[in-house]
Design an enzyme around this catalytic site. Structure first.
Site, PDB file in Angstrom:
ATOM      1  N   ASN A   2       9.477  58.725  40.681  1.00 54.41           N
ATOM      2  CA  ASN A   2      10.384  57.630  40.994  1.00 54.41           C
ATOM      3  C   ASN A   2      11.375  58.037  42.090  1.00 54.41           C
ATOM      4  O   ASN A   2      11.176  57.689  43.260  1.00 54.41           O
ATOM      5  CB  ASN A   2      11.092  57.190  39.707  1.00 54.41           C
ATOM      6  N   ASP A   3      12.385  58.835  41.734  1.00 46.32           N
ATOM      7  CA  ASP A   3      13.421  59.183  42.716  1.00 46.32           C
ATOM      8  C   ASP A   3      12.846  59.793  43.987  1.00 46.32           C
ATOM      9  O   ASP A   3      13.349  59.522  45.085  1.00 46.32           O
ATOM     10  CB  ASP A   3      14.400  60.211  42.111  1.00 46.32           C
ATOM     11  N   VAL A   4      11.806  60.624  43.825  1.00 53.94           N
ATOM     12  CA  VAL A   4      11.305  61.361  44.996  1.00 53.94           C
ATOM     13  C   VAL A   4      10.549  60.454  45.966  1.00 53.94           C
ATOM     14  O   VAL A   4      10.082  60.902  47.003  1.00 53.94           O
ATOM     15  CB  VAL A   4      10.415  62.554  44.568  1.00 53.94           C
ATOM     16  N   ALA A  59      18.003  59.845  38.657  1.00 54.37           N
ATOM     17  CA  ALA A  59      19.247  59.547  39.371  1.00 54.37           C
ATOM     18  C   ALA A  59      19.889  58.251  38.885  1.00 54.37           C
ATOM     19  O   ALA A  59      21.036  57.959  39.227  1.00 54.37           O
ATOM     20  CB  ALA A  59      18.985  59.468  40.868  1.00 54.37           C
TER      21      ALA A  59
END
Ligand code: NAP
Length: 597
Positions: free
Chosen positions: A524-526, A565
């Site tokens: 997700n965040d990456v 995050a």
């Protein structure tokens, strides 16, 4: 003694530089094995513990030494076993199946085992005390010093081997051999008079370490690493307490300094690492625990601890102050980690790794044991480097990780990303099967969700099927995907994905524009484009995998919930993106079945 400390300091600094040189060459692919390897090597605190447990220093020292032997041997046995388990998994495409064609594993290991046996027998013969041997203790002490130098060289060569998956196992064998030499040699230390507690401690440690090293699933490696830091730090603290109790009336300020460092850093690393392990294992809530004035009270505690150490350097015999300082250090480790969220634990673990190295090196100063100064310095450098790399890859400072309580505050998203929200399209497994079948190139992007779903084998099976159909498949690995450095590499290696199919972020990003499909499995965040465009996002500035440049994006996750995050991912509203909702393993199995049909 002063000149010994001076020599020790030179060794510490030089080993640190050498460690930096060797460890900075370890590729991200091998960062997880690096963590467990340095952990195993820093288990060299075993040799100091063996002497304290076996010498005639009184019952308290024997007891503390026994516990330290059990802790250190757990780290040595467990650390080397799990490192070897991981390294065995890293293979190239052409190496797969080579084991089956070659000799049986025990026949390949036979020459090595025979050499080991011969070396151990030679050591036993050389060190054995015999009747009328006046120069025996001196000869043994001298020989031990040379043996330790040889072991230190082997440890450094072992870490150097980690600069390539091809030589990594061979390197680790050298390090294991170095450990064996140091431990067998120490068993003949002139001051050791009793082997009962040594044997008991080593047995307990070997069983505990062996069980951990062989049984622990790869997804639980972060908590195992944290636990072993706490054991190493406990060993250093206990030996420090034992040395203080024995020598408190003879100690000068110079000797008190490393001893104070040993118990303070050891104590806070012990409780801090225990907390980290408990958070990662889910025994404690993962969310940051914060309260008003937390940072101020922690800094006050730190100041009291440092003042106690300074007072002790002036008056080393003030034993109540010494024990108070140990208790404060234990409390400080606990308080330092509770405000940090579970997802930030990898950075904390790497930092605690470097603290454990410092405690180990301080123990080397206290016992005047140069090899421990070297390994402590190597361990310290490795942990420090890894934490810096992680912070850089997340675009956050170490201060923000330690004191920012990241993941606690609900972030109010403003700016372009918030406005970008739109329609989310979903896709069913059989529709995706048709899409995949018509693709020419697919890039798989694994993330933390793949680890949670234990979907690495399902990912690998699907990729193999696609490749059999002539589709080009590559894996894109972000440096902080998952929850520890190199997390995805280890999991995919476990699922027999050849490491030459794994591409680091800088290598793979140019390929996304040519890819027909970016298949995001639990990441997700990456992948969040807000990191490039939205200055208000906490992810802004973090380098990401540019999946949005692919012709089509498929995301496998269970819901629209954010990742670590805590921010929404604007990628999911991209017209090219389709969501396959559900547990990643289930979805992949359904997809596999659809493709087969
Ligand atoms: P991530 O942003 O935490 O997202 C993981 C996603 O996986 C979640 O959105 C979750 O969505 C999904 N998921 C969870 N369980 C799943 C399951 N069973 N099946 C399918 N999906 C599942 O993960 P990431 O993209 O790998 O990024 C890593 C994050 O950790 C980064 O923010 C990084 O900075 C941080 N971090 C990493 C390290 C390190 O060393 N690797 C260290 C410290 C911090 P659902 O709940 O909707 O399923």
């Amino acid at each position: 003694m002063t000149s010994e400390i001076e020599i020790g300091l030179y060794i510490f600094i030089l080993a640190g530089f050498l460690g930096y040189h060797v460890i900075s060459r370890v590729p991200p692919l091998l960062h997880t094995p690096l963590m467990s390897a340095t952990n195993a090597i820093s288990g060299i605190s075993l040799i100091g513990s063996l002497v304290v447990a076996g010498a005639d220093y009184g019952p308290v020292s024997t007891l503390l030494g026994f516990i330290a032997v059990a802790c250190s041997s757990t780290n040595v046995v467990g650390g080397f076993l799990i490192t070897d388990r991981m390294l065995k998994m890293f293979k190239k495409e052409q190496d797969h199946g080579a084991d089956r064609r070659g000799l049986r594993p025990w026949r390949r290991a036979l020459p090595g085992l025979l050499i080991l046996l011969a070396v151990v027998l030679a050591l036993v013969f050389w060190f054995r005390p015999f009747h009328g041997d006046q120069a025996g203790p001196e000869r043994r002490t001298m020989a031990l010093k040379y043996l330790y130098i040889l072991s230190a060289v082997l440890f450094i060569l072992g870490l150097k081997g980690l600069s390539s998956p091809k030589y990594a196992r061979r390197g680790m064998f050298l390090a294991e051999f170095g450990m064996l030499l140091a431990v067998v040699g120490t068993l003949f230390h002139p001051q050791i008079v009793n082997y009962l507690w040594i044997t008991a401690g080593m047995l307990i440690g070997s069983v505990a370490g062996g069980t951990m090293g062989l049984q622990i699933p790869m997804t639980a490696v972060p908590q195992r690493t944290a636990l072993s830091h706490s054991l190493g730090a406990l060993a250093a603290t206990l030996i420090g307490i034992s040395e203080y109790a024995r020598h408190r009336h003879e100690l000068g300020g110079v000797e008190m300094t490393p001893l104070g460092f040993e118990v303070v850093i050891g104590g806070l690393t012990f409780t801090g690492s225990l907390m980290a392990a408990a958070k990662l294992q889910g025994l404690l809530p993962g969310a940051p625990i914060t309260y008003k004035g937390q940072n101020a009270s922690n800094f006050t505690l730190l100041a009291v601890m440092v003042s106690s150490l300074l007072c002790l350097i002036v008056v080393p015999s003030a034993s109540p102050l010494f024990y108070l300082m140990v208790v404060l250090a234990l409390l400080f480790g606990f308080l330092l980690v509770i405000p940090i969220g579970a997802a930030d634990m990898p950075v904390v673990i790497a930092l605690l790794n470097s603290y454990a190295g410092l405690a180990d090196a301080s123990m080397g100063f206290v016992l005047d044991n140069k090899i421990q100064i070297i390994t402590g310095s190597l361990d310290g450098t490795s942990g420090f480097l890894l934490s810096l790399l992680m912070c850089r890859a997340m675009n956050r400072s170490a201060m923000n990780v330690l004191f920012g309580a990241f993941g606690k505050i609900e972030k109010e998203e403003t700016g372009p990303a918030a406005e970008a929200k739109g329609t989310v399209r979903s896709i069913a497994p059989d529709e995706l099967g048709v899409l995949l079948d018509s693709a020419r190139s697919v890039i798989v992007v694994p993330g933390y969700g793949m680890a949670v779903a234990q979907a690495q084998h399902a990912v690998s099976d699907l990729a193999k099927m696609l490749m059999k159909r002539g589709i080009d498949v590559k894996y894109a690995i972000h440096p902080v995907a998952g929850r520890m450095p190199g997390h995805m590499n280890v999991l995919l290696a476990e699922a027999n994905v050849p490491y030459d199919q794994l591409y680091e972020m800088e290598q793979i990003n140019p390929y996304f524009a040519e890819a027909d499909i970016a298949l995001v499995v639990g990441a997700n965040d990456v992948t969040n484009p807000a990191a490039r465009s939205n200055k208000a996002s906490p992810l802004y500035g973090m380098p990401i995998l540019e999946v949005d440049r692919a012709q089509a994006i498929i995301v496998l996750k269970r819901s629209m919930r954010p990742g670590f995050a805590g921010v929404d991912n604007e990628l999911y509203y991209n017209p090219k993106c389709m969501m396959l909702f559900g547990d990643a393993k289930d979805s992949l199995n359904k997809l596999f079945a659809a493709l087969k049909a």
